[in-house]
Design an enzyme around this catalytic site. Structure first.
Site, PDB file in Angstrom:
ATOM      1  N   CYS A   1      80.433 -40.610 -76.929  1.00  0.00           N
ATOM      2  CA  CYS A   1      80.230 -40.741 -75.003  1.00  0.00           C
ATOM      3  C   CYS A   1      81.461 -39.991 -74.868  1.00  0.00           C
ATOM      4  O   CYS A   1      82.383 -39.794 -73.771  1.00  0.00           O
ATOM      5  CB  CYS A   1      79.317 -41.734 -74.508  1.00  0.00           C
ATOM      6  SG  CYS A   1      80.761 -42.605 -74.454  1.00  0.00           S
TER       7      CYS A   1
ATOM      8  N   ARG B   1      96.622 -43.077 -74.102  1.00  0.00           N
ATOM      9  CA  ARG B   1      95.571 -41.457 -73.873  1.00  0.00           C
ATOM     10  C   ARG B   1      96.341 -40.740 -73.324  1.00  0.00           C
ATOM     11  O   ARG B   1      95.471 -39.667 -72.957  1.00  0.00           O
ATOM     12  CB  ARG B   1      93.989 -42.048 -74.139  1.00  0.00           C
ATOM     13  CG  ARG B   1      94.041 -43.127 -73.128  1.00  0.00           C
ATOM     14  CD  ARG B   1      92.708 -43.625 -72.913  1.00  0.00           C
ATOM     15  NE  ARG B   1      91.697 -42.310 -72.216  1.00  0.00           N
ATOM     16  CZ  ARG B   1      90.157 -43.002 -71.532  1.00  0.00           C
ATOM     17  NH1 ARG B   1      89.856 -44.108 -71.853  1.00  0.00           N
ATOM     18  NH2 ARG B   1      89.574 -42.018 -70.922  1.00  0.00           N
TER      19      ARG B   1
ATOM     20  N   HIS C   1      93.845 -34.617 -66.991  1.00  0.00           N
ATOM     21  CA  HIS C   1      92.661 -34.371 -65.950  1.00  0.00           C
ATOM     22  C   HIS C   1      92.490 -32.556 -65.997  1.00  0.00           C
ATOM     23  O   HIS C   1      92.362 -32.369 -65.929  1.00  0.00           O
ATOM     24  CB  HIS C   1      93.468 -34.888 -64.154  1.00  0.00           C
ATOM     25  CG  HIS C   1      93.334 -36.017 -64.203  1.00  0.00           C
ATOM     26  ND1 HIS C   1      94.143 -37.410 -63.678  1.00  0.00           N
ATOM     27  CD2 HIS C   1      91.858 -37.131 -64.634  1.00  0.00           C
ATOM     28  CE1 HIS C   1      93.394 -38.406 -62.815  1.00  0.00           C
ATOM     29  NE2 HIS C   1      92.289 -38.228 -63.498  1.00  0.00           N
TER      30      HIS C   1
ATOM     31  N   ARG D   1      77.095 -48.058 -68.635  1.00  0.00           N
ATOM     32  CA  ARG D   1      77.465 -48.335 -69.334  1.00  0.00           C
ATOM     33  C   ARG D   1      78.437 -49.676 -67.785  1.00  0.00           C
ATOM     34  O   ARG D   1      78.446 -49.544 -66.674  1.00  0.00           O
ATOM     35  CB  ARG D   1      79.700 -47.849 -69.767  1.00  0.00           C
ATOM     36  CG  ARG D   1      80.910 -48.806 -69.997  1.00  0.00           C
ATOM     37  CD  ARG D   1      81.565 -48.431 -69.968  1.00  0.00           C
ATOM     38  NE  ARG D   1      81.922 -47.027 -68.443  1.00  0.00           N
ATOM     39  CZ  ARG D   1      83.209 -47.089 -68.941  1.00  0.00           C
ATOM     40  NH1 ARG D   1      83.788 -46.073 -69.669  1.00  0.00           N
ATOM     41  NH2 ARG D   1      84.042 -45.705 -68.096  1.00  0.00           N
TER      42      ARG D   1
ATOM     43  N   ASN E   1      87.786 -41.483 -76.480  1.00  0.00           N
ATOM     44  CA  ASN E   1      89.261 -41.551 -75.901  1.00  0.00           C
ATOM     45  C   ASN E   1      89.321 -42.736 -76.714  1.00  0.00           C
ATOM     46  O   ASN E   1      91.249 -42.679 -76.391  1.00  0.00           O
ATOM     47  CB  ASN E   1      88.592 -40.607 -74.551  1.00  0.00           C
ATOM     48  CG  ASN E   1      88.447 -39.758 -74.008  1.00  0.00           C
ATOM     49  OD1 ASN E   1      88.087 -39.397 -75.127  1.00  0.00           O
ATOM     50  ND2 ASN E   1      88.544 -39.801 -72.905  1.00  0.00           N
ATOM     51  N   ASP E   2      89.290 -43.766 -76.378  1.00  0.00           N
ATOM     52  CA  ASP E   2      90.287 -45.013 -76.490  1.00  0.00           C
ATOM     53  C   ASP E   2      90.167 -45.047 -77.724  1.00  0.00           C
ATOM     54  O   ASP E   2      90.894 -45.882 -78.605  1.00  0.00           O
ATOM     55  CB  ASP E   2      89.379 -46.445 -75.625  1.00  0.00           C
ATOM     56  CG  ASP E   2      89.717 -46.527 -74.377  1.00  0.00           C
ATOM     57  OD1 ASP E   2      90.148 -46.960 -74.022  1.00  0.00           O
ATOM     58  OD2 ASP E   2      89.298 -46.821 -73.308  1.00  0.00           O
TER      59      ASP E   2
ATOM     60  N   GLU F   1      84.805 -48.821 -79.086  1.00  0.00           N
ATOM     61  CA  GLU F   1      86.325 -48.195 -78.565  1.00  0.00           C
ATOM     62  C   GLU F   1      87.142 -48.834 -79.892  1.00  0.00           C
ATOM     63  O   GLU F   1      88.314 -47.772 -79.015  1.00  0.00           O
ATOM     64  CB  GLU F   1      85.968 -48.868 -77.698  1.00  0.00           C
ATOM     65  CG  GLU F   1      85.137 -48.203 -76.006  1.00  0.00           C
ATOM     66  CD  GLU F   1      85.370 -48.116 -75.073  1.00  0.00           C
ATOM     67  OE1 GLU F   1      85.806 -47.449 -73.985  1.00  0.00           O
ATOM     68  OE2 GLU F   1      84.790 -49.381 -74.745  1.00  0.00           O
TER      69      GLU F   1
ATOM     70  N   ARG G   1      79.122 -44.112 -65.913  1.00  0.00           N
ATOM     71  CA  ARG G   1      80.351 -45.099 -65.781  1.00  0.00           C
ATOM     72  C   ARG G   1      80.077 -45.383 -63.563  1.00  0.00           C
ATOM     73  O   ARG G   1      80.096 -45.201 -62.831  1.00  0.00           O
ATOM     74  CB  ARG G   1      81.769 -44.120 -65.615  1.00  0.00           C
ATOM     75  CG  ARG G   1      82.169 -43.199 -66.663  1.00  0.00           C
ATOM     76  CD  ARG G   1      82.890 -42.547 -65.999  1.00  0.00           C
ATOM     77  NE  ARG G   1      83.828 -41.795 -67.497  1.00  0.00           N
ATOM     78  CZ  ARG G   1      83.449 -40.226 -67.634  1.00  0.00           C
ATOM     79  NH1 ARG G   1      82.527 -39.990 -66.434  1.00  0.00           N
ATOM     80  NH2 ARG G   1      83.343 -39.675 -68.333  1.00  0.00           N
TER      81      ARG G   1
END
Length: 555
Positions: free
Chosen positions: A482, A445, A184, A322, A434-435, A411, A286
């Protein structure tokens, strides 16, 4: 002079004296309360109410991703199960302060053990507990220092409430000893364009007041810099500011190869800022914001209104939406509330939607309605697709509802390795780095203890990106990126060299990526990508790419 290394966020560079984050409040003593249980309970409820409202107010002031995080913290503070644990301890004669400390610590340990999104929330619980205890004691909660002059902030990590409202006139740069590129702190630093290097292990030894140069582009914090080091940093700061003020142009390489630069968005209200910063469309919208704060799925009408608002902001431009990505780190009671031992490998993404197909069908209906009412070029993709059969299922269903362009998220390694077969059915693929990194390296992650593995520069991850890019080339289908990797300017060049045709990122990263792409041709990008692929680990891949890029610059 000493160089401390970490993960840089963006291309920024800054310098200044260090100010360290205040230490946490001392833990309350485990002692019997002199007050009645009713009095202590009333004190706790008042303190929690005050802290929750303060967090919400900070969120409204900050806006964007920070608001979502802070609102989640406020909800966490008022969690009924947590309140019950605090009340039980007060009933056993404990003070309000100790009851809060002990109950929150117990919940924190439980969340840490769960890992994923919930594991990351453990640190947020610590912050909420500190704020409640400070309120009970009548003292200020530990927070960002104010030495009376601009400074480089050094901390173990930053709570979202602190990151959200950093005074950018005072905070020159941010250095943390923990966290990775998808933490974050990193995400909020990128959103606010704060010069930041995270995960700097040696930063704990930095002294209050000493001057450092923080170079996010290199991921380096330099101690005891020379006058020349500082002068060079100032020149780079000035050059970057001038580049940011230059007219916005479409994303492209030096040879004119178009690389559209798109925005990752979390809600329709974020669209205007993205357009202002030069987004050529949306590469990831999202839809979870509509679902996560609800006890039941939003209606078709509610969804249609939100999607229409988004699409209206991008007439004639591509907008990739998505489908609901729930489960694992984003559990929804009305979608999948069953306990899973390893939810990251459980019923999540498209798997969860197939198990509750009515929710998917309603979402596709709303998206089709919004598409018909606007002039944007709507693309819709399914999350967490791992098989060719899942691809066929989603694309067929989406077409049934009138979605003209239907694709999948890549992913997990299986979909990357079978990209040519997946893309025989899908209209496009978008790589969620990320995934993909998480599943390739088997490293949660959002779990700090394995954050060093969560690096999209790892050659194994890059090989899977290349496999997907090759599948796109063979089938003639576009391949987007993305994940957070697209916001790393040099890594963006590598991704294009591996076959990515579009890049999507936090809007504040667009300027740096746009400027970096213009320094390299497609042949350059392929050469730099090849150097990274030949490496054996993430650090050497990054270094090899930097060297290859520098050779071109020198030439």
């Amino acid at each position: 002079m000493t160089e401390l290394r970490g993960v840089g966020i963006g291309l920024g560079v800054s310098h200044g004296p260090i100010a360290r984050m205040a230490e946490p409040l001392p833990a309350p003593k485990d002692e019997k309360s002199a007050r009645s249980a009713d009095e202590e309970t009333a004190r706790v409820r008042a303190a929690i109410e005050a802290v929750a409202r303060e967090l919400e107010q900070r969120g409204e002031t900050a806006g964007g991703a920070a608001q979502e995080v802070l609102e989640a913290q406020a909800m966490m503070a008022e969690d009924p199960a947590l309140e019950e644990e605090v009340t039980n301890r007060i009933g056993a004669g404990k003070t309000a302060e100790f009851a809060v400390f002990d109950a929150f610590a117990s919940f924190r340990d439980t969340l840490s053990a769960m890992g994923g999104y919930l594991g990351e929330r453990a640190a947020d619980l610590d912050d909420v507990a500190q704020r409640v205890i400070a309120h009970l004691r009548g003292v200020a909660a530990p927070g960002v220092p104010d030495p009376g002059h601009p400074f480089v902030l050094v901390a173990k990590d930053l709570a979202p409430a602190d990151t959200a409202l950093l005074d950018l006139d005072k905070v020159l740069a941010l250095v943390t000893t923990e966290g990775g590129p998808t933490s974050h702190t990193a995400i909020l630093a990128r959103e606010k364009s704060i010069v930041a290097v995270v995960g700097v292990r040696g930063a704990a030894g930095l002294a209050e007041g000493e001057t450092v140069v923080v170079d996010a582009a290199a991921g380096v914090v330099t101690t005891q810099p020379t006058d020349d080091d500082i002068a060079q940093a100032e020149r780079r700061e000035a050059d970057r500011a001038a580049a940011a003020d230059a007219p916005v142009t479409p994303g492209a390489l030096a040879d004119g190869t178009a690389v559209p630069l798109l925005a990752n968005l979390g809600k329709p209200q974020d669209a205007a800022k993205a357009v202002e910063l030069g987004a050529e469309g949306v590469g990831l919208f999202r839809t979870e914001f509509l679902f996560l704060s609800s006890s039941q799925a939003p209606t078709v009408e509610e969804q249609t209104k939100a999607y229409t608002e988004l699409l209206q902001a991008f007439p004639g431009k591509k907008v990739v939406v998505r489908a609901l990505d729930a489960g694992a780190d984003k559990p929804l009671a009305f979608l999948n509330d069953a306990h899973e031992e390893n939810p990251a490998l459980g019923l999540r993404g498209l798997r969860a939607l197939r198990a509750s197909e009515d929710i998917l069908r309603e979402q596709l209906t709303a998206l089709a309605n919004a598409d018909a009412a606007t002039e944007a070029d709507l693309w819709v993709m399914a999350p967490m697709v791992s098989t060719v059969e899942e691809t066929e299922y989603f694309v067929t269903l989406a077409k049934e509802y009138g979605i003209k362009t239907a694709g999948v998220m890549v992913e997990v390694p299986s979909s990357a390795l079978l990209a040519d077969k997946v893309l025989a059915h899908a209209d496009f693929a978008s790589i969620g780095t990320n995934d993909l990194t998480q599943y390739t390296l088997a490293a949660d992650r959002l779990l700090g203890s394995v954050s060093s593995f969560q690096d999209p520069w790892h050659p194994a991850v890059l090989q899977l990106v290349k496999a997907t890019g090759d599948g796109g080339r063979v089938t003639g289908k576009p391949i987007g990126i993305c994940g957070e990797a697209a916001a790393d300017p040099l890594l963006a060049v590598v991704l294009v060299g591996l076959g990515a045709t579009t890049l999507s990122m936090a809007p504040t990263a667009l300027a740096d990526v746009r400027a970096t792409l213009l320094h390299h041709s497609l042949d350059d990008a392929k050469r730099i990508a090849g150097a990274a692929l030949a490496a054996s680990d993430a650090a050497s891949a990054r270094a090899a790419a930097q060297e290859a890029a520098a050779q071109h610059t020198a030439a």
